[in-house]
Design an enzyme around this catalytic site. Structure first.
Site, mmCIF file in Angstrom:
data_model
loop_
_atom_site.group_PDB
_atom_site.id
_atom_site.type_symbol
_atom_site.label_atom_id
_atom_site.label_comp_id
_atom_site.label_asym_id
_atom_site.label_seq_id
_atom_site.Cartn_x
_atom_site.Cartn_y
_atom_site.Cartn_z
ATOM 1 N N GLY A 175 -17.593 9.285 17.589
ATOM 2 C CA GLY A 175 -16.723 9.568 18.721
ATOM 3 C C GLY A 175 -16.167 10.971 18.598
ATOM 4 O O GLY A 175 -16.153 11.547 17.503
ATOM 5 N N GLN B 8 -10.584 18.033 20.165
ATOM 6 C CA GLN B 8 -11.267 18.358 18.905
ATOM 7 C C GLN B 8 -12.259 19.508 19.064
ATOM 8 O O GLN B 8 -12.798 19.999 18.066
ATOM 9 C CB GLN B 8 -12.008 17.130 18.364
ATOM 10 C CG GLN B 8 -11.067 16.025 17.894
ATOM 11 C CD GLN B 8 -11.850 14.846 17.361
ATOM 12 O OE1 GLN B 8 -12.378 14.052 18.133
ATOM 13 N NE2 GLN B 8 -11.953 14.728 16.040
ATOM 14 N N CYS C 247 -12.068 10.970 10.410
ATOM 15 C CA CYS C 247 -11.910 11.819 11.596
ATOM 16 C C CYS C 247 -12.632 13.138 11.363
ATOM 17 O O CYS C 247 -12.472 13.752 10.308
ATOM 18 C CB CYS C 247 -10.425 12.065 11.855
ATOM 19 S SG CYS C 247 -10.101 13.027 13.340
ATOM 20 N N LEU C 248 -13.422 13.568 12.349
ATOM 21 C CA LEU C 248 -14.149 14.836 12.208
ATOM 22 C C LEU C 248 -13.181 16.020 12.099
ATOM 23 O O LEU C 248 -13.576 17.091 11.645
ATOM 24 C CB LEU C 248 -15.098 15.036 13.401
ATOM 25 C CG LEU C 248 -16.229 14.006 13.515
ATOM 26 C CD1 LEU C 248 -17.012 14.213 14.799
ATOM 27 C CD2 LEU C 248 -17.157 14.080 12.309
ATOM 28 N N HIS D 122 -9.139 5.197 18.711
ATOM 29 C CA HIS D 122 -8.984 6.422 17.913
ATOM 30 C C HIS D 122 -9.097 7.660 18.814
ATOM 31 O O HIS D 122 -8.288 8.589 18.721
ATOM 32 C CB HIS D 122 -10.067 6.420 16.821
ATOM 33 C CG HIS D 122 -10.106 7.641 15.950
ATOM 34 N ND1 HIS D 122 -9.831 7.609 14.597
ATOM 35 C CD2 HIS D 122 -10.406 8.933 16.234
ATOM 36 C CE1 HIS D 122 -9.952 8.827 14.088
ATOM 37 N NE2 HIS D 122 -10.303 9.661 15.064
ATOM 38 N N GLU D 123 -10.104 7.647 19.716
ATOM 39 C CA GLU D 123 -10.331 8.829 20.569
ATOM 40 C C GLU D 123 -9.226 9.003 21.600
ATOM 41 O O GLU D 123 -8.790 10.127 21.874
ATOM 42 C CB GLU D 123 -11.691 8.744 21.274
ATOM 43 C CG GLU D 123 -12.897 8.670 20.352
ATOM 44 C CD GLU D 123 -12.890 9.685 19.228
ATOM 45 O OE1 GLU D 123 -12.335 10.785 19.393
ATOM 46 O OE2 GLU D 123 -13.429 9.362 18.154
ATOM 47 N N HIS E 145 -6.336 10.736 20.245
ATOM 48 C CA HIS E 145 -6.497 12.190 20.185
ATOM 49 C C HIS E 145 -5.987 12.850 21.467
ATOM 50 O O HIS E 145 -5.455 13.961 21.428
ATOM 51 C CB HIS E 145 -7.977 12.560 20.015
ATOM 52 C CG HIS E 145 -8.443 12.632 18.588
ATOM 53 N ND1 HIS E 145 -7.923 13.524 17.679
ATOM 54 C CD2 HIS E 145 -9.402 11.945 17.920
ATOM 55 C CE1 HIS E 145 -8.539 13.376 16.507
ATOM 56 N NE2 HIS E 145 -9.446 12.414 16.627
HETATM 57 ZN ZN ZN Z 1 -10.609 11.758 15.120
#
Ligand code: ZN
Length: 178
Positions: free
Chosen positions: A61, A66, A104-105, A146-147, A150
């Site tokens: 995701g 991000q 998380c990226l 999660h997304e 963000h």
């Molecule tokens: Zn993340």
């Protein structure tokens, strides 16, 4: 929670053409993204970019903040689900409970358990502007929560069960990140 990146993970925190995802402590990750008012060619190019970046990073995701864009757009690609873009996503039903590991990226290498709803219904526009409702359970429900966090400047480290936080090199690991 203050995250101190260990020396051996610092190389994962650079941002460049090879690693385009924005990392902590970039302020953009803590800001609230705005609604998309009109889906135009630029939005579609952004979605294509996000899909490509997510795939390249082996992510499940990715949210627009991000990649430095404060718009309410996310892409998700949990196992068993085709990659999907959600524009202005909104959780309208939330049921049950699950605890599972997240990464998380934007915080590469750090993982920990987070409590999420087991089942969610999410209203969103697709890339053609159609209003759709997604019914998601288990891992896909976790990823979408999660997304969407963000988009509100919330990171998994804000919700993580502190004693489960740990570092694992994401290169060569099967732990998915979002
Ligand atoms: Zn993340």
């Amino acid at each position: 929670m203050q995250i101190v990146v260990p020396d051996e993970y610092k190389h994962l925190y650079v941002q460049n053409g090879e690693r385009p995802v924005v990392k902590i402590p970039a302020p953009v990750l803590r800001q609230v993204a705005g609604d998309v008012t009109k889906i135009n060619k630029k939005s579609l190019l952004l979605i294509d970019d996000m899909m490509r970046i997510m795939r390249k990073a082996n992510g499940v995701g990715l949210a627009a903040p991000q990649v430095g864009i404060l718009q309410r757009i996310i892409v998700i690609a949990p196992d068993g689900m085709r990659p999907t873009a959600l524009i202005n996503p909104k959780i309208v039903v939330s049921e049950g409970e699950q605890v599972g590991q997240e990464g998380c990226l934007s915080i590469p290498g750090l993982y920990g358990d987070v409590k999420r709803a087991q089942y969610v219904e999410v209203e969103a526009l697709d890339r053609r502007g159609r209003e759709l409702t997604y019914e998601l359970e288990g891992m896909p429900a976790r990823v979408v929560q999660h997304e969407i966090d963000h988009l509100d400047g919330v990171l998994f480290i804000d919700k993580v069960i502190a004693e489960t936080l740990h570092w694992t090199n994401p290169e060569g690991s099967d732990d998915p990140a979002e």
